[in-house]
Write a protein that holds these residues in place. Sequence first.
Motif, short mmCIF file in Angstrom:
data_model
loop_
_atom_site.label_atom_id
_atom_site.label_comp_id
_atom_site.label_asym_id
_atom_site.label_seq_id
_atom_site.Cartn_x
_atom_site.Cartn_y
_atom_site.Cartn_z
N ILE A 1 21.32 -39.63 -58.21
CA ILE A 1 21.39 -38.20 -57.89
C ILE A 1 21.38 -38.00 -56.38
O ILE A 1 22.16 -37.21 -55.83
CB ILE A 1 20.21 -37.45 -58.54
CG1 ILE A 1 20.40 -37.40 -60.07
CG2 ILE A 1 20.09 -36.03 -57.98
CD1 ILE A 1 19.23 -36.80 -60.82
N ASP A 2 20.53 -38.74 -55.68
CA ASP A 2 20.45 -38.61 -54.23
C ASP A 2 21.78 -39.01 -53.58
O ASP A 2 22.24 -38.33 -52.65
CB ASP A 2 19.32 -39.49 -53.69
CG ASP A 2 19.12 -39.32 -52.20
OD1 ASP A 2 18.69 -38.22 -51.79
OD2 ASP A 2 19.40 -40.27 -51.45
N ARG B 1 23.36 -34.37 -64.59
CA ARG B 1 22.05 -33.88 -64.13
C ARG B 1 21.55 -32.76 -65.03
O ARG B 1 20.35 -32.63 -65.28
CB ARG B 1 22.15 -33.37 -62.70
CG ARG B 1 22.12 -34.47 -61.65
CD ARG B 1 22.22 -33.91 -60.24
NE ARG B 1 23.54 -33.36 -59.97
CZ ARG B 1 23.94 -32.93 -58.79
NH1 ARG B 1 23.11 -32.95 -57.76
NH2 ARG B 1 25.15 -32.45 -58.62
N GLN C 1 17.46 -45.83 -62.45
CA GLN C 1 17.91 -45.52 -61.10
C GLN C 1 18.38 -44.08 -60.97
O GLN C 1 19.11 -43.75 -60.02
CB GLN C 1 19.05 -46.47 -60.72
CG GLN C 1 18.67 -47.93 -60.67
CD GLN C 1 17.65 -48.21 -59.56
OE1 GLN C 1 17.70 -47.59 -58.50
NE2 GLN C 1 16.73 -49.12 -59.83
N ARG C 2 17.94 -43.22 -61.87
CA ARG C 2 18.42 -41.84 -61.91
C ARG C 2 18.25 -41.13 -60.56
O ARG C 2 19.18 -40.51 -60.05
CB ARG C 2 17.68 -41.07 -63.01
CG ARG C 2 18.10 -39.61 -63.10
CD ARG C 2 17.31 -38.87 -64.19
NE ARG C 2 17.67 -37.46 -64.21
CZ ARG C 2 18.69 -36.93 -64.86
NH1 ARG C 2 19.47 -37.73 -65.58
NH2 ARG C 2 18.95 -35.64 -64.81
N LYS C 3 17.06 -41.21 -59.98
CA LYS C 3 16.81 -40.51 -58.72
C LYS C 3 17.73 -41.00 -57.61
O LYS C 3 18.27 -40.19 -56.83
CB LYS C 3 15.35 -40.69 -58.30
CG LYS C 3 14.96 -39.90 -57.05
CD LYS C 3 13.49 -40.09 -56.71
CE LYS C 3 13.10 -39.23 -55.51
NZ LYS C 3 13.90 -39.54 -54.31
#
Length: 328
Positions: free
Chosen positions: A258-259, A200, A253-255
């Motif tokens: 991270i979620d 991140r 699909q980063r978000k």
Amino acid sequence: MVAPSDPADSPSLQQRAWSRYWASGALTSLPEDFQANYDGEIREFWRARCAPLADGAAVLDVCTGNGAVALLLAEALSDLGVGARIVALDRAEIRPELIRQRFPALARHVDSIRFVGGRPFEEAAFEDASQDLVTSQYGIEYCKPDAAAGQCARVLKPGGRLALLTHATDSAMRATMEQELEQYEVLADCGLFQRARDWRAGALDGDRFVRALGEIDAAVRRTSGAAASPLFAYVLGLTGQVGRWTTSQLQAQRKAVIDAVEQLEDGRSRLDQMLGVHRLLASPEQFAGHFEQAGLVLDEHGPLTYRGTHAVGHRFLFSKPGNDVSRG
């Protein structure tokens, strides 16, 4: 217990962990047991606290979450025809508007309460001797006990009352939580949280992060009891999928990734906090002693049962020496 230097124990993460929980729209901390707000003996316990209050009374519900107890108090006072000023305070960012949407029947009571989120009770700047009643359910025990006790004693008027319902300590539940926390520590030792933080922050590129998750996946699968653990099953679903992605798929699909990791971090933080609470409440008398040392008088304490069978907490009733602020 997570070491103080571990980010899982940081105040910001502790706050985020509960902010995320209340953002789900939960009204109580036991949504699987209560379809709406608390009822039965819990509801009656809080209604009884309102009986001595007169018009214009000031009521402060601390560590309120999305306002379950504040709403029970508002309902009771409305039924009694008493006009009181209720403030509901929490360290987390709270979402009373979600309660208004989910439970339209409670909307008028939600609107009668002043909600204050993002404010630790220990640091809240209420005026001295300004409150007739201070309340908390499943919350004040997460504060620093001496600081919270001092705040209660400071903000209560002479003759004011403090009513608490704390978690009921249960050795079997504590053992289960300790076992789950050990599983979170396995994930930490495998590097899941640190690798995710590095990625991140840009200290780890996508290719190396994907490879790291593949290694973490293999390490978790080698852990004893992994097949029977819901937590490990969730993590393996994540690492098994992401560990096969290309860098472009990861970026797309980063978000979501991270979620998913933040939910794990938050779950670990909430669990660590709850275990700390269980240790604090192991001796109700010692817990009450923090408030007595701050100058309050313990008038009553004991277990509270729900539907006559289920231990749902330990009740504490305190008063501040001085003139009685009740109706008399």
